[in-house]
Write a protein that holds these residues in place. Sequence first.
Motif, PDB file in Angstrom:
ATOM      1  N   GLU A  16     -47.282  10.940 -48.001  1.00  0.00           N
ATOM      2  CA  GLU A  16     -46.213   9.931 -47.732  1.00  0.00           C
ATOM      3  C   GLU A  16     -46.466   8.724 -48.473  1.00  0.00           C
ATOM      4  OE1 GLU A  16     -46.133   7.120 -43.700  1.00  0.00           O
ATOM      5  OE2 GLU A  16     -46.153   8.918 -43.275  1.00  0.00           O
ATOM      6  N   ASP A  17     -47.510   8.337 -48.720  1.00  0.00           N
ATOM      7  CA  ASP A  17     -47.728   7.169 -49.755  1.00  0.00           C
ATOM      8  C   ASP A  17     -47.091   7.335 -51.217  1.00  0.00           C
ATOM      9  OD1 ASP A  17     -48.775   5.652 -47.856  1.00  0.00           O
ATOM     10  OD2 ASP A  17     -50.765   6.066 -48.640  1.00  0.00           O
ATOM     11  N   LEU A  18     -47.351   8.714 -51.592  1.00  0.00           N
ATOM     12  CA  LEU A  18     -46.745   9.182 -52.796  1.00  0.00           C
ATOM     13  C   LEU A  18     -45.291   9.049 -52.775  1.00  0.00           C
ATOM     14  CD1 LEU A  18     -47.358  10.327 -55.677  1.00  0.00           C
ATOM     15  CD2 LEU A  18     -47.518  12.640 -54.781  1.00  0.00           C
ATOM     16  N   GLY A  19     -44.555   9.625 -51.778  1.00  0.00           N
ATOM     17  CA  GLY A  19     -43.078   9.716 -51.549  1.00  0.00           C
ATOM     18  C   GLY A  19     -42.827   8.287 -51.605  1.00  0.00           C
ATOM     19  N   ILE A  20     -43.282   7.272 -51.034  1.00  0.00           N
ATOM     20  CA  ILE A  20     -42.881   5.982 -50.939  1.00  0.00           C
ATOM     21  C   ILE A  20     -43.114   5.414 -52.212  1.00  0.00           C
ATOM     22  CG2 ILE A  20     -43.553   3.635 -50.105  1.00  0.00           C
ATOM     23  CD1 ILE A  20     -44.615   5.196 -47.443  1.00  0.00           C
ATOM     24  N   ARG A  21     -44.006   5.637 -53.014  1.00  0.00           N
ATOM     25  CA  ARG A  21     -44.096   4.965 -54.252  1.00  0.00           C
ATOM     26  C   ARG A  21     -42.905   5.730 -55.334  1.00  0.00           C
ATOM     27  NH1 ARG A  21     -50.243   4.261 -55.861  1.00  0.00           N
ATOM     28  NH2 ARG A  21     -49.357   3.072 -57.739  1.00  0.00           N
ATOM     29  N   GLU A  23     -40.178   7.176 -54.475  1.00  0.00           N
ATOM     30  CA  GLU A  23     -38.837   6.337 -54.244  1.00  0.00           C
ATOM     31  C   GLU A  23     -38.786   4.692 -54.610  1.00  0.00           C
ATOM     32  OE1 GLU A  23     -36.044   5.728 -50.166  1.00  0.00           O
ATOM     33  OE2 GLU A  23     -38.241   5.348 -50.023  1.00  0.00           O
ATOM     34  N   ALA A  24     -39.729   4.008 -54.475  1.00  0.00           N
ATOM     35  CA  ALA A  24     -39.752   2.542 -54.852  1.00  0.00           C
ATOM     36  C   ALA A  24     -39.498   2.701 -56.681  1.00  0.00           C
ATOM     37  CB  ALA A  24     -40.926   1.962 -54.554  1.00  0.00           C
ATOM     38  N   TYR A  25     -40.196   3.663 -56.935  1.00  0.00           N
ATOM     39  CA  TYR A  25     -40.209   3.583 -58.589  1.00  0.00           C
ATOM     40  C   TYR A  25     -38.707   4.011 -59.061  1.00  0.00           C
ATOM     41  CZ  TYR A  25     -41.103   4.462 -63.723  1.00  0.00           C
ATOM     42  OH  TYR A  25     -41.511   4.349 -64.767  1.00  0.00           O
ATOM     43  N   ARG A  26     -38.049   4.894 -58.257  1.00  0.00           N
ATOM     44  CA  ARG A  26     -36.647   5.395 -58.676  1.00  0.00           C
ATOM     45  C   ARG A  26     -35.844   4.185 -58.346  1.00  0.00           C
ATOM     46  NH1 ARG A  26     -32.848   6.303 -55.461  1.00  0.00           N
ATOM     47  NH2 ARG A  26     -34.142   6.625 -53.507  1.00  0.00           N
ATOM     48  N   ILE A  27     -35.955   3.564 -57.293  1.00  0.00           N
ATOM     49  CA  ILE A  27     -34.990   2.453 -57.096  1.00  0.00           C
ATOM     50  C   ILE A  27     -35.115   1.234 -58.107  1.00  0.00           C
ATOM     51  CG2 ILE A  27     -34.651   0.441 -55.492  1.00  0.00           C
ATOM     52  CD1 ILE A  27     -35.256   2.909 -53.033  1.00  0.00           C
ATOM     53  N   SER A  28     -36.475   0.818 -58.464  1.00  0.00           N
ATOM     54  CA  SER A  28     -36.607  -0.186 -59.316  1.00  0.00           C
ATOM     55  C   SER A  28     -36.056   0.263 -60.575  1.00  0.00           C
ATOM     56  CB  SER A  28     -38.201  -0.415 -59.574  1.00  0.00           C
ATOM     57  OG  SER A  28     -38.973   0.755 -60.250  1.00  0.00           O
ATOM     58  N   ARG A  29     -35.912   1.436 -60.886  1.00  0.00           N
ATOM     59  CA  ARG A  29     -35.097   1.662 -62.197  1.00  0.00           C
ATOM     60  C   ARG A  29     -33.769   1.809 -62.086  1.00  0.00           C
ATOM     61  NH1 ARG A  29     -39.797   0.483 -62.929  1.00  0.00           N
ATOM     62  NH2 ARG A  29     -41.072   1.348 -64.484  1.00  0.00           N
ATOM     63  N   GLY A  30     -33.144   1.610 -60.782  1.00  0.00           N
ATOM     64  CA  GLY A  30     -31.771   1.872 -60.370  1.00  0.00           C
ATOM     65  C   GLY A  30     -31.162   3.249 -60.600  1.00  0.00           C
ATOM     66  N   ILE A  31     -31.943   3.952 -60.210  1.00  0.00           N
ATOM     67  CA  ILE A  31     -31.489   5.429 -60.397  1.00  0.00           C
ATOM     68  C   ILE A  31     -31.029   6.022 -58.992  1.00  0.00           C
ATOM     69  CG2 ILE A  31     -31.929   7.749 -61.069  1.00  0.00           C
ATOM     70  CD1 ILE A  31     -34.074   6.766 -62.818  1.00  0.00           C
ATOM     71  N   LYS A  32     -29.970   6.536 -58.853  1.00  0.00           N
ATOM     72  CA  LYS A  32     -29.761   7.015 -57.756  1.00  0.00           C
ATOM     73  C   LYS A  32     -30.156   8.450 -57.182  1.00  0.00           C
ATOM     74  CE  LYS A  32     -24.703   5.115 -57.647  1.00  0.00           C
ATOM     75  NZ  LYS A  32     -23.567   5.187 -57.882  1.00  0.00           N
TER      76      LYS A  32
END
Length: 117
Positions: A16-21, A23-32
């Motif tokens: 779960e923590d890996l998934g959260i990280r 997702e956060a990384y993807r969002i921080s890079r502005g990737i859909k």
Amino acid sequence: MEHKSEHIQPINRIVEDLGIRLEAYRISRGIKQADLAAKAGISRSTLMRLEAGTSGTIDSLVRVLQALDLTDRLSDLVPDAALSPLDPMSETGQRRLRVRDRKTDAAPWSWDDEPGK
């Protein structure tokens, strides 16, 4: 091999923590999600499950990390076993192919086996 420690988190929490990280990384890079999934060659639903920490395969995770240019981080997950000060075989440069029980040639010592008695 069973290894228990009070510091070990349950597997589902780690995933779960890996998934959260992820997702956060993807969002921080502005990737859909759809764009990352397409670049990784997986479905959007697979990416959603990875980010939710509910399921996924190593193959899917590596594809996503590759699409995010993070594959260089994979070598940090498992240390290189080629050289180890604890393994005398590593000095020979030969890779171990299996693990065997260590056996000694000498019988176990006991108090009655003292020399001169």
